[in-house]
Design a protein around this motif. Sequence first.
Motif, PDB file in Angstrom:
ATOM      1  N   ASN A  21      -4.976  -8.459   9.816  1.00 47.21           N
ATOM      2  CA  ASN A  21      -5.092  -7.152  10.455  1.00 47.21           C
ATOM      3  C   ASN A  21      -3.994  -6.983  11.494  1.00 47.21           C
ATOM      4  OD1 ASN A  21      -7.585  -6.536   9.050  1.00 47.21           O
ATOM      5  ND2 ASN A  21      -8.497  -8.099  10.348  1.00 47.21           N
ATOM      6  N   ILE A  22      -3.461  -5.790  11.577  1.00 48.34           N
ATOM      7  CA  ILE A  22      -2.363  -5.508  12.503  1.00 48.34           C
ATOM      8  C   ILE A  22      -2.818  -4.481  13.522  1.00 48.34           C
ATOM      9  CG2 ILE A  22      -0.035  -4.542  12.706  1.00 48.34           C
ATOM     10  CD1 ILE A  22       0.510  -5.467   9.849  1.00 48.34           C
ATOM     11  N   VAL A  23      -2.510  -4.752  14.783  1.00 53.01           N
ATOM     12  CA  VAL A  23      -2.726  -3.758  15.837  1.00 53.01           C
ATOM     13  C   VAL A  23      -1.382  -3.499  16.485  1.00 53.01           C
ATOM     14  CG1 VAL A  23      -3.907  -3.195  17.982  1.00 53.01           C
ATOM     15  CG2 VAL A  23      -5.076  -4.571  16.255  1.00 53.01           C
ATOM     16  N   LEU A  60       6.708  -1.037   7.243  1.00 46.08           N
ATOM     17  CA  LEU A  60       6.509  -1.839   6.041  1.00 46.08           C
ATOM     18  C   LEU A  60       7.667  -1.519   5.103  1.00 46.08           C
ATOM     19  CD1 LEU A  60       4.059  -3.645   5.100  1.00 46.08           C
ATOM     20  CD2 LEU A  60       3.377  -1.702   3.725  1.00 46.08           C
ATOM     21  N   PHE A  74       1.338  -6.594   1.788  1.00 47.29           N
ATOM     22  CA  PHE A  74       0.392  -6.585   2.914  1.00 47.29           C
ATOM     23  C   PHE A  74      -0.994  -6.265   2.410  1.00 47.29           C
ATOM     24  CE2 PHE A  74      -1.936  -4.075   6.099  1.00 47.29           C
ATOM     25  CZ  PHE A  74      -2.157  -5.094   7.014  1.00 47.29           C
ATOM     26  N   LYS A  75      -1.942  -7.037   2.868  1.00 53.98           N
ATOM     27  CA  LYS A  75      -3.341  -6.728   2.571  1.00 53.98           C
ATOM     28  C   LYS A  75      -4.130  -6.895   3.857  1.00 53.98           C
ATOM     29  CE  LYS A  75      -6.545  -6.724  -1.106  1.00 53.98           C
ATOM     30  NZ  LYS A  75      -6.677  -6.873  -2.525  1.00 53.98           N
ATOM     31  N   GLY A  76      -4.861  -5.877   4.226  1.00 52.59           N
ATOM     32  CA  GLY A  76      -5.631  -5.924   5.460  1.00 52.59           C
ATOM     33  C   GLY A  76      -5.732  -4.536   6.051  1.00 52.59           C
ATOM     34  N   SER A  77      -5.770  -4.459   7.359  1.00 55.84           N
ATOM     35  CA  SER A  77      -5.861  -3.153   8.001  1.00 55.84           C
ATOM     36  C   SER A  77      -4.846  -3.050   9.121  1.00 55.84           C
ATOM     37  CB  SER A  77      -7.270  -2.918   8.550  1.00 55.84           C
ATOM     38  OG  SER A  77      -7.477  -3.702   9.710  1.00 55.84           O
ATOM     39  N   ILE A  78      -4.529  -1.799   9.449  1.00 51.62           N
ATOM     40  CA  ILE A  78      -3.553  -1.535  10.506  1.00 51.62           C
ATOM     41  C   ILE A  78      -4.198  -0.594  11.511  1.00 51.62           C
ATOM     42  CG2 ILE A  78      -1.307  -0.544  11.042  1.00 51.62           C
ATOM     43  CD1 ILE A  78      -0.547  -1.087   8.104  1.00 51.62           C
ATOM     44  N   ASP A  79      -4.251  -1.026  12.756  1.00 52.41           N
ATOM     45  CA  ASP A  79      -4.756  -0.149  13.815  1.00 52.41           C
ATOM     46  C   ASP A  79      -3.553   0.477  14.486  1.00 52.41           C
ATOM     47  OD1 ASP A  79      -5.974   1.115  15.954  1.00 52.41           O
ATOM     48  OD2 ASP A  79      -7.576  -0.378  16.014  1.00 52.41           O
ATOM     49  N   MET A  80      -3.368   1.762  14.243  1.00 53.94           N
ATOM     50  CA  MET A  80      -2.187   2.440  14.771  1.00 53.94           C
ATOM     51  C   MET A  80      -2.509   3.214  16.042  1.00 53.94           C
ATOM     52  SD  MET A  80      -0.231   3.551  11.295  1.00 53.94           S
ATOM     53  CE  MET A  80      -1.605   4.076  10.304  1.00 53.94           C
TER      54      MET A  80
END
Lengths: 153, 207
Positions: free
Chosen positions: A115-117, A123, A129-135
């Motif tokens: 997960n990315i914050v 990208l 990429f697999k997961g989530s992105i908190d933008m």
Amino acid sequence: MFDKPKKEAEKPAAPKAAATTPSSKPAPAGNSGQTTTIGASVKLNGELNGDEDLLIQGQVEGNIYLKEHNLTIGEQGTIKANAFARTITVRGTLTGDLNGVEKVTITSTGKVRGNIVSPKVILEEGATFKGSIDMDAKAAKPASQPAASAKSA
Amino acid sequence: MALFASPKNNVSNTPVQSGHEELGCPAFASLVEKMDADPERKYHVLDLAAASGNHIEFFSRFRCRYHIGDVLQVFSYLEPPEPDEPAADFNLILPLHMKEKLDLILVWDGLNYLDKALLPGFSEHLLRKCNPGAWLHAFVYTRGDMPVRPVPFDILSSSTMRRPLVEGGVGAPCYPQRVLEGLMPGFRSVQSRLLKNGIQEFLFQVQ
């Protein structure tokens, strides 16, 4: 999907900073000072905490905290860690959560699962990429800072 | 059920690309308008396509948590269950372990690749993770043929998208709106538009 990587119960202490060698190669993003390189033959297991930019070409398991500095995972780098830095650039393979205060970039050779914050996530074409992105810009802050005893990169 | 059965109709895995086609997407535009109208709200978005820098860049305009499902290619390999076999387990195909419930699901052309026997289970799986009023955006082919595999859609603007034109194709199920709504109980079509290239754009909303 999207589960945080399971933290290992007990991590051995990080190796001495002697495992790292200064690099003459500047970090590609926003580098204003010295960059330390963890070479391709180096395996680290534990916490990394530094006040300079870091380029990882080796294998690291644990957590990486660079406060206001830049972290680059080189093409040969294989990381199983949660990372917090000003900017994070992934050219290699990373499993873990990334917290980039300014920016996270996954290049065309980068492979990330986690997960990315970060307020800005780039990208590149070909990146995996697999997961989530908190933008949400307000969300990019460290969840927990390691103890001061953590070894310097 | 054979989860990853051989490709349908024994066609090649690698579509041959021959340019791009732009398509207007008025339902997506109205969705973006609704999201823009509430800039303080944090949205939880699930994109069923593979991670795309283009999608991420577009949605970075919103306060949002963007989940990558990367499951559309898998859909094109799913076979309908035999009468004596259990149905596909979408908990395995698309695990949704995120804490927050979803506000928007981007399915793009994925519905075309799910057999009608699988659609109710898919929609039930999504519904369990949706907030009331959550949206689902999808494209449905209506002209008989569709690409062998789901294709990536690029967002050019809130009202324009682009898709690669690929050679070869397979028969599309051409789901009519009423049939889709029947196969996806809990989702109601709130906007539907037949685009000039024969693709029907749908915006569903959780009832």
